[in-house]
Each structure stands twice: as C-alpha cells, then as structure tokens.
Design a protein around this motif. Structure first.
Motif, PDB file in Angstrom:
ATOM      1  N   ALA A 252      -9.397  50.670 -20.720  1.00 47.08           N
ATOM      2  CA  ALA A 252      -9.698  49.251 -20.906  1.00 47.08           C
ATOM      3  C   ALA A 252      -9.053  48.411 -19.803  1.00 47.08           C
ATOM      4  O   ALA A 252      -9.670  47.472 -19.289  1.00 47.08           O
ATOM      5  CB  ALA A 252      -9.221  48.787 -22.277  1.00 47.08           C
ATOM      6  N   THR A 253      -7.827  48.751 -19.425  1.00 44.99           N
ATOM      7  CA  THR A 253      -7.144  48.025 -18.353  1.00 44.99           C
ATOM      8  C   THR A 253      -7.863  48.219 -17.024  1.00 44.99           C
ATOM      9  O   THR A 253      -8.072  47.255 -16.281  1.00 44.99           O
ATOM     10  CB  THR A 253      -5.680  48.505 -18.239  1.00 44.99           C
ATOM     11  N   VAL A 254      -8.246  49.451 -16.735  1.00 41.40           N
ATOM     12  CA  VAL A 254      -8.954  49.734 -15.484  1.00 41.40           C
ATOM     13  C   VAL A 254     -10.278  48.978 -15.436  1.00 41.40           C
ATOM     14  O   VAL A 254     -10.607  48.338 -14.431  1.00 41.40           O
ATOM     15  CB  VAL A 254      -9.180  51.255 -15.326  1.00 41.40           C
ATOM     16  N   VAL A 255     -11.037  49.044 -16.518  1.00 43.51           N
ATOM     17  CA  VAL A 255     -12.326  48.349 -16.560  1.00 43.51           C
ATOM     18  C   VAL A 255     -12.124  46.843 -16.395  1.00 43.51           C
ATOM     19  O   VAL A 255     -12.857  46.186 -15.649  1.00 43.51           O
ATOM     20  CB  VAL A 255     -13.086  48.672 -17.865  1.00 43.51           C
ATOM     21  N   TYR A 256     -11.124  46.288 -17.049  1.00 42.87           N
ATOM     22  CA  TYR A 256     -10.904  44.845 -16.967  1.00 42.87           C
ATOM     23  C   TYR A 256     -10.533  44.419 -15.546  1.00 42.87           C
ATOM     24  O   TYR A 256     -11.130  43.498 -14.999  1.00 42.87           O
ATOM     25  CB  TYR A 256      -9.817  44.408 -17.955  1.00 42.87           C
ATOM     26  N   PHE A 257      -9.559  45.110 -14.954  1.00 44.81           N
ATOM     27  CA  PHE A 257      -9.059  44.658 -13.661  1.00 44.81           C
ATOM     28  C   PHE A 257      -9.933  45.082 -12.478  1.00 44.81           C
ATOM     29  O   PHE A 257      -9.896  44.441 -11.433  1.00 44.81           O
ATOM     30  CB  PHE A 257      -7.618  45.120 -13.445  1.00 44.81           C
ATOM     31  N   PHE A 258     -10.730  46.149 -12.627  1.00 44.86           N
ATOM     32  CA  PHE A 258     -11.553  46.592 -11.514  1.00 44.86           C
ATOM     33  C   PHE A 258     -13.025  46.215 -11.661  1.00 44.86           C
ATOM     34  O   PHE A 258     -13.774  46.323 -10.694  1.00 44.86           O
ATOM     35  CB  PHE A 258     -11.427  48.106 -11.320  1.00 44.86           C
ATOM     36  N   LEU A 259     -13.457  45.770 -12.830  1.00 43.99           N
ATOM     37  CA  LEU A 259     -14.840  45.353 -13.014  1.00 43.99           C
ATOM     38  C   LEU A 259     -14.967  43.907 -13.482  1.00 43.99           C
ATOM     39  O   LEU A 259     -15.651  43.108 -12.859  1.00 43.99           O
ATOM     40  CB  LEU A 259     -15.546  46.264 -14.024  1.00 43.99           C
ATOM     41  N   VAL A 260     -14.333  43.594 -14.599  1.00 43.52           N
ATOM     42  CA  VAL A 260     -14.515  42.277 -15.210  1.00 43.52           C
ATOM     43  C   VAL A 260     -13.954  41.163 -14.334  1.00 43.52           C
ATOM     44  O   VAL A 260     -14.645  40.186 -14.037  1.00 43.52           O
ATOM     45  CB  VAL A 260     -13.896  42.249 -16.626  1.00 43.52           C
ATOM     46  N   LYS A 261     -12.702  41.301 -13.920  1.00 40.25           N
ATOM     47  CA  LYS A 261     -12.086  40.243 -13.111  1.00 40.25           C
ATOM     48  C   LYS A 261     -12.805  40.028 -11.782  1.00 40.25           C
ATOM     49  O   LYS A 261     -13.112  38.881 -11.435  1.00 40.25           O
ATOM     50  CB  LYS A 261     -10.597  40.527 -12.879  1.00 40.25           C
ATOM     51  N   PRO A 262     -13.112  41.084 -11.010  1.00 43.80           N
ATOM     52  CA  PRO A 262     -13.853  40.841  -9.763  1.00 43.80           C
ATOM     53  C   PRO A 262     -15.226  40.217 -10.010  1.00 43.80           C
ATOM     54  O   PRO A 262     -15.655  39.347  -9.253  1.00 43.80           O
ATOM     55  CB  PRO A 262     -13.993  42.233  -9.139  1.00 43.80           C
ATOM     56  N   TYR A 263     -15.901  40.650 -11.080  1.00 43.63           N
ATOM     57  CA  TYR A 263     -17.200  40.064 -11.394  1.00 43.63           C
ATOM     58  C   TYR A 263     -17.062  38.576 -11.722  1.00 43.63           C
ATOM     59  O   TYR A 263     -17.855  37.755 -11.263  1.00 43.63           O
ATOM     60  CB  TYR A 263     -17.841  40.811 -12.567  1.00 43.63           C
ATOM     61  N   GLU A 264     -16.058  38.223 -12.515  1.00 43.61           N
ATOM     62  CA  GLU A 264     -15.829  36.813 -12.845  1.00 43.61           C
ATOM     63  C   GLU A 264     -15.537  35.994 -11.598  1.00 43.61           C
ATOM     64  O   GLU A 264     -16.017  34.867 -11.454  1.00 43.61           O
ATOM     65  CB  GLU A 264     -14.683  36.676 -13.847  1.00 43.61           C
ATOM     66  N   LEU A 265     -14.742  36.541 -10.686  1.00 45.08           N
ATOM     67  CA  LEU A 265     -14.429  35.829  -9.444  1.00 45.08           C
ATOM     68  C   LEU A 265     -15.677  35.643  -8.586  1.00 45.08           C
ATOM     69  O   LEU A 265     -15.881  34.567  -8.009  1.00 45.08           O
ATOM     70  CB  LEU A 265     -13.344  36.576  -8.667  1.00 45.08           C
ATOM     71  N   LEU A 266     -16.511  36.684  -8.507  1.00 43.35           N
ATOM     72  CA  LEU A 266     -17.757  36.561  -7.746  1.00 43.35           C
ATOM     73  C   LEU A 266     -18.693  35.532  -8.368  1.00 43.35           C
ATOM     74  O   LEU A 266     -19.320  34.742  -7.665  1.00 43.35           O
ATOM     75  CB  LEU A 266     -18.459  37.910  -7.656  1.00 43.35           C
ATOM     76  N   MET A 267     -18.812  35.557  -9.692  1.00 42.40           N
ATOM     77  CA  MET A 267     -19.691  34.595 -10.357  1.00 42.40           C
ATOM     78  C   MET A 267     -19.175  33.171 -10.213  1.00 42.40           C
ATOM     79  O   MET A 267     -19.954  32.233 -10.074  1.00 42.40           O
ATOM     80  CB  MET A 267     -19.866  34.958 -11.830  1.00 42.40           C
ATOM     81  N   ALA A 268     -17.860  33.002 -10.236  1.00 40.08           N
ATOM     82  CA  ALA A 268     -17.296  31.664 -10.055  1.00 40.08           C
ATOM     83  C   ALA A 268     -17.559  31.154  -8.639  1.00 40.08           C
ATOM     84  O   ALA A 268     -17.774  29.967  -8.432  1.00 40.08           O
ATOM     85  CB  ALA A 268     -15.797  31.690 -10.336  1.00 40.08           C
ATOM     86  N   ARG A 269     -17.564  32.079  -7.693  1.00 38.19           N
ATOM     87  CA  ARG A 269     -17.744  31.668  -6.307  1.00 38.19           C
ATOM     88  C   ARG A 269     -19.214  31.523  -5.922  1.00 38.19           C
ATOM     89  O   ARG A 269     -19.597  30.584  -5.237  1.00 38.19           O
ATOM     90  CB  ARG A 269     -17.083  32.673  -5.388  1.00 38.19           C
ATOM     91  N   PHE A 270     -20.047  32.474  -6.347  1.00 38.93           N
ATOM     92  CA  PHE A 270     -21.439  32.499  -5.917  1.00 38.93           C
ATOM     93  C   PHE A 270     -22.437  32.245  -7.034  1.00 38.93           C
ATOM     94  O   PHE A 270     -23.635  32.226  -6.779  1.00 38.93           O
ATOM     95  CB  PHE A 270     -21.766  33.860  -5.286  1.00 38.93           C
ATOM     96  N   GLY A 271     -21.984  32.084  -8.254  1.00 41.65           N
ATOM     97  CA  GLY A 271     -22.879  31.905  -9.387  1.00 41.65           C
ATOM     98  C   GLY A 271     -23.521  30.534  -9.404  1.00 41.65           C
ATOM     99  O   GLY A 271     -23.298  29.697  -8.525  1.00 41.65           O
ATOM    100  N   PRO A 272     -24.348  30.290 -10.402  1.00 42.33           N
ATOM    101  CA  PRO A 272     -25.002  28.987 -10.511  1.00 42.33           C
ATOM    102  C   PRO A 272     -23.973  27.871 -10.665  1.00 42.33           C
ATOM    103  O   PRO A 272     -23.001  28.008 -11.397  1.00 42.33           O
ATOM    104  CB  PRO A 272     -25.882  29.102 -11.753  1.00 42.33           C
ATOM    105  N   THR A 273     -24.203  26.777  -9.949  1.00 41.44           N
ATOM    106  CA  THR A 273     -23.244  25.681  -9.968  1.00 41.44           C
ATOM    107  C   THR A 273     -23.636  24.566 -10.925  1.00 41.44           C
ATOM    108  O   THR A 273     -22.789  23.848 -11.416  1.00 41.44           O
ATOM    109  CB  THR A 273     -23.082  25.086  -8.556  1.00 41.44           C
ATOM    110  N   SER A 274     -24.931  24.400 -11.159  1.00 46.31           N
ATOM    111  CA  SER A 274     -25.334  23.304 -12.031  1.00 46.31           C
ATOM    112  C   SER A 274     -25.635  23.821 -13.427  1.00 46.31           C
ATOM    113  O   SER A 274     -26.250  24.869 -13.605  1.00 46.31           O
ATOM    114  CB  SER A 274     -26.567  22.594 -11.468  1.00 46.31           C
TER     115      SER A 274
END
Length: 132
Positions: free
Chosen positions: A79-101
């Motif tokens: 669970a820790t590996v999945v969270y830190f190597f998949l979920v967190k990077p995905y959230e950071l990418l979506m925050a940066r490149f995801g829909p803004t409006s």
C-alpha cells in the motif's frame, strides 16, 4: 444473444478487462519489489524478515499469528509503495496538467452541483443565471 454481444462490446467492459490484465501484471511487479528489495532491507534493519513461525499455544490449540503478521506487513508495504510511486505522482501530474476550469458550480439555494450553463437547478428547480 444480441444483448450479450452489446454488453461485451461496450467500452466499460473492455476498459475493465484491460484494467484487470494490467493490474495483474502490475501486481507481480509490486510483489517482486516488496519481496526482493524492501523485505531484505527491513530484515537488515530489524533482523527478522519472516514472522511465519510465531504462534501462541493456548491449551491444546495453537494460534499461528505469524503468517497473519507477514500478510499484514506485506500489505502495508505494498500500500505504501502504491501510494508513493503511483498515487502521489499521478496527483501531482493532474494538478499540474489536468483540467483547470471547473465545469460545474453550486446552486445558491440547495448547494447541489449543477452545470455552469444551467438555467435551473435540477434538484430544487431554482432559477439560475447561466455562466459561460
């Protein structure tokens, strides 16, 4: 039979099948990471990588809780590996490149989420001013 064919050819079923196959393949990668890399590192620090032999004797009954501890530790590591190597990077990418409006807004009367272009709330039928 045509209903079954339509069901199988719907996009959701295909996407689910692909997700299951990718998930199974990814499971072996994560399990290998835990078994071959993380567990030996924990063993080097803690000194005992396997709790399988731990048991509690109560009268004639033997409660083997060691395998449960192994499964629990393995689950927490996965669970820790999945969270830190998949979920967190995905959230950071979506925050940066995801829909803004945001395509919706809250109704001022009932606070239900409605589309921005709506002229009436679907929940309380309040009159709304469309926003473009």
């Amino acid at each position: 039979m045509s209903g079954f064919k339509k069901f199988l050819l719907r996009g959701n079923v295909i996407e689910l099948a692909v997700a299951v196959v990718i998930g199974a393949a990814f499971t072996s990668i994560v399990n290998s990471f835990v078994k071959d890399l993380l567990t030996p590192a924990i063993a080097a620090i803690a000194g005992k990588p396997d709790f399988g032999s731990l048991a509690l004797q109560i009268g004639d009954a033997t409660i083997s809780y060691g395998n449960f501890l192994n499964a629990l530790v393995s689950f927490l590591i996965v669970a820790t590996v999945v969270y830190f190597f998949l979920v967190k990077p995905y959230e950071l990418l979506m925050a940066r490149f995801g829909p803004t409006s945001k395509e919706t807004r809250d109704c001022p009367e009932c606070l239900t989420e409605v589309p921005k272009a709506a002229s009436r709330c679907s929940a309380c039928t309040a009159q709304l001013t469309p926003v473009s």
